[in-house]
Design a protein around this motif. Structure first.
Motif, PDB file in Angstrom:
ATOM      1  N   GLY A 167     -12.212   9.506   2.960  1.00 63.22           N
ATOM      2  CA  GLY A 167     -13.249   8.932   2.119  1.00 63.22           C
ATOM      3  C   GLY A 167     -12.844   7.583   1.551  1.00 63.22           C
ATOM      4  N   GLU A 168     -13.795   6.899   0.946  1.00 61.72           N
ATOM      5  CA  GLU A 168     -13.545   5.559   0.402  1.00 61.72           C
ATOM      6  C   GLU A 168     -12.489   5.582  -0.697  1.00 61.72           C
ATOM      7  OE1 GLU A 168     -14.384   2.508   1.315  1.00 61.72           O
ATOM      8  OE2 GLU A 168     -15.197   3.498   3.089  1.00 61.72           O
ATOM      9  N   GLU A 169     -12.543   6.587  -1.566  1.00 67.02           N
ATOM     10  CA  GLU A 169     -11.544   6.674  -2.630  1.00 67.02           C
ATOM     11  C   GLU A 169     -10.152   6.868  -2.032  1.00 67.02           C
ATOM     12  OE1 GLU A 169     -11.195   8.802  -6.978  1.00 67.02           O
ATOM     13  OE2 GLU A 169     -11.883  10.039  -5.309  1.00 67.02           O
ATOM     14  N   GLY A 170     -10.075   7.688  -0.988  1.00 66.55           N
ATOM     15  CA  GLY A 170      -8.795   7.911  -0.329  1.00 66.55           C
ATOM     16  C   GLY A 170      -8.267   6.657   0.340  1.00 66.55           C
ATOM     17  N   LEU A 171      -9.157   5.895   0.965  1.00 69.63           N
ATOM     18  CA  LEU A 171      -8.732   4.644   1.609  1.00 69.63           C
ATOM     19  C   LEU A 171      -8.214   3.643   0.584  1.00 69.63           C
ATOM     20  CD1 LEU A 171     -11.478   4.224   4.355  1.00 69.63           C
ATOM     21  CD2 LEU A 171      -9.027   4.560   4.737  1.00 69.63           C
ATOM     22  N   GLN A 172      -8.835   3.606  -0.582  1.00 72.44           N
ATOM     23  CA  GLN A 172      -8.348   2.710  -1.631  1.00 72.44           C
ATOM     24  C   GLN A 172      -6.934   3.104  -2.058  1.00 72.44           C
ATOM     25  OE1 GLN A 172     -11.195   2.628  -4.847  1.00 72.44           O
ATOM     26  NE2 GLN A 172     -12.873   1.993  -3.518  1.00 72.44           N
ATOM     27  N   THR A 173      -6.678   4.399  -2.161  1.00 71.43           N
ATOM     28  CA  THR A 173      -5.335   4.866  -2.514  1.00 71.43           C
ATOM     29  C   THR A 173      -4.323   4.465  -1.445  1.00 71.43           C
ATOM     30  OG1 THR A 173      -6.155   6.764  -3.789  1.00 71.43           O
ATOM     31  CG2 THR A 173      -3.917   6.919  -2.921  1.00 71.43           C
ATOM     32  N   ILE A 174      -4.678   4.659  -0.173  1.00 68.25           N
ATOM     33  CA  ILE A 174      -3.758   4.345   0.925  1.00 68.25           C
ATOM     34  C   ILE A 174      -3.539   2.838   1.033  1.00 68.25           C
ATOM     35  CG2 ILE A 174      -3.365   4.554   3.406  1.00 68.25           C
ATOM     36  CD1 ILE A 174      -5.105   7.116   3.286  1.00 68.25           C
ATOM     37  N   ASP A 175      -4.582   2.043   0.818  1.00 69.01           N
ATOM     38  CA  ASP A 175      -4.422   0.584   0.826  1.00 69.01           C
ATOM     39  C   ASP A 175      -3.393   0.143  -0.220  1.00 69.01           C
ATOM     40  OD1 ASP A 175      -6.259   0.223   2.860  1.00 69.01           O
ATOM     41  OD2 ASP A 175      -7.932  -0.234   1.513  1.00 69.01           O
ATOM     42  N   GLN A 176      -3.442   0.781  -1.379  1.00 67.18           N
ATOM     43  CA  GLN A 176      -2.495   0.468  -2.456  1.00 67.18           C
ATOM     44  C   GLN A 176      -1.069   0.823  -2.035  1.00 67.18           C
ATOM     45  OE1 GLN A 176      -3.374   2.199  -6.426  1.00 67.18           O
ATOM     46  NE2 GLN A 176      -1.291   2.978  -6.385  1.00 67.18           N
ATOM     47  N   ILE A 177      -0.913   1.952  -1.370  1.00 67.61           N
ATOM     48  CA  ILE A 177       0.407   2.362  -0.877  1.00 67.61           C
ATOM     49  C   ILE A 177       0.917   1.358   0.148  1.00 67.61           C
ATOM     50  CG2 ILE A 177       1.668   4.164   0.371  1.00 67.61           C
ATOM     51  CD1 ILE A 177      -0.539   6.131  -0.716  1.00 67.61           C
ATOM     52  N   ALA A 178       0.020   0.916   1.033  1.00 64.88           N
ATOM     53  CA  ALA A 178       0.407  -0.030   2.089  1.00 64.88           C
ATOM     54  C   ALA A 178       0.842  -1.367   1.510  1.00 64.88           C
ATOM     55  CB  ALA A 178      -0.756  -0.225   3.062  1.00 64.88           C
ATOM     56  N   GLU A 179       0.186  -1.797   0.445  1.00 62.58           N
ATOM     57  CA  GLU A 179       0.526  -3.080  -0.176  1.00 62.58           C
ATOM     58  C   GLU A 179       1.963  -3.087  -0.687  1.00 62.58           C
ATOM     59  OE1 GLU A 179      -2.296  -4.008  -3.185  1.00 62.58           O
ATOM     60  OE2 GLU A 179      -3.968  -4.283  -1.766  1.00 62.58           O
ATOM     61  N   ALA A 180       2.475  -1.930  -1.075  1.00 60.79           N
ATOM     62  CA  ALA A 180       3.853  -1.835  -1.570  1.00 60.79           C
ATOM     63  C   ALA A 180       4.869  -1.894  -0.437  1.00 60.79           C
ATOM     64  CB  ALA A 180       4.028  -0.557  -2.379  1.00 60.79           C
ATOM     65  N   GLY A 181       4.426  -1.731   0.824  1.00 68.98           N
ATOM     66  CA  GLY A 181       5.302  -1.853   1.971  1.00 68.98           C
ATOM     67  C   GLY A 181       6.166  -0.625   2.219  1.00 68.98           C
ATOM     68  N   HIS A 182       7.174  -0.795   3.088  1.00 67.13           N
ATOM     69  CA  HIS A 182       8.061   0.303   3.442  1.00 67.13           C
ATOM     70  C   HIS A 182       9.494  -0.213   3.555  1.00 67.13           C
ATOM     71  CE1 HIS A 182       8.446  -1.146   7.615  1.00 67.13           C
ATOM     72  NE2 HIS A 182       7.136  -1.333   7.613  1.00 67.13           N
TER      73      HIS A 182
END
Length: 258
Positions: A217-232
């Motif tokens: 869902g859109e809320e979930g994608l926003q959460t994952i986008d935030q995780i991705a911005e922090a990198g690995h």
């Protein structure tokens, strides 16, 4: 000239080094991953496979049911379970409709819609694992942000090697794609689905070798986008790619509406 004792000790040290190297290679081969499709090269689970022309990707499943999956679900024993769990008792699950699921994670909520028609066996397994609290207090061990943009979760060991102690067949066909918002099963080869799954948040030019079984869902994608911005941390580069998220993603609870 060394003594016999010295020679034996030197030989033992050499053997220990050889065994350690073999164990490390075996460990890397067992990592359950998702390949990076860039041009004609696919990097998957520590192996590099080259696809040329119109060749069918090695291991791609052929259609058996409506979505390329089996007519009934078989959950075959295999490997040691990362967390004690029973395989699904239902082998003829519903094949129509959708089921809502919610992941309460340390990084934020991730809402899912599981698609029974698209992959009834995968949905059935996910629901069973969630109801047995298999995913609770587990972390997402891998995120890839270049070439393949996805977050991989579902391994209680946090190593990329853990599973539920059973496997089941792929549910794919040659039209299976992985656009942003796709929820799909990770694997280590054909028909090796277990508990690990990945959430696509961007580019995922993958061959049809991974069972897609729902949407984010859109809320979930926003959460994952935030995780991705922090990198690995790059710990899994270059193969299978990516690394542990810099922002820890821990599942407090996974619930389903079924």
């Amino acid at each position: 000239m060394g003594t016999n004792q010295q020679r034996r000790e030197a030989a033992k040290r050499k053997l220990d080094r050889q065994l350690a190297r073999r164990a490390e290679r075996a460990k890397r081969r067992k990592i359950i991953g998702i390949g990076v499709a860039a041009g004609v090269v696919i990097i998957a689970a520590g192996l590099v496979v080259v696809i040329t022309g119109d060749d069918e990707p090695e291991g791609a499943a052929t259609a058996q049911g409506e979505q390329g999956g089996p007519e009934s679900c078989e959950y075959q024993p295999g490997g040691e379970a990362a967390k004690q769990v029973d395989p699904p008792s239902e082998t003829e699950p519903p094949r129509e409709g959708t089921v809502g699921a919610q992941i309460d994670s340390s990084a934020g909520p991730i809402d899912l819609t599981l698609d029974r028609e698209q992959a009834p066996c995968a949905v059935n397994s996910f629901i069973s694992l969630a109801e047995q609290n298999y995913f609770d207090d587990t972390t997402c061990h891998r995120i890839s942000t270049e070439g393949l943009q996805m977050l991989q979760c579902g391994d209680p060991t946090g190593t990329g090697q853990g599973g539920p102690g059973y496997s089941f067949a792929d549910e794919v066909d040659q039209n299976t794609t992985y656009p942003r918002g796709t929820l799909a099963m990770a694997n280590s080869g054909p028909n090796t689905n277990g508990s690990q799954f990945f959430l696509v948040f961007g580019d995922a030019q993958l061959p049809p070798q991974y069972t897609a079984f729902g949407r984010i869902g859109e809320e979930g994608l926003q959460t994952i986008d935030q995780i991705a911005e922090a990198g690995h941390d790059g710990s899994l580069d270059p193969s299978p790619g990516g690394g542990a998220p810099n922002e820890e993603v821990r599942f407090r609870e996974v619930t389903v509406d079924a």
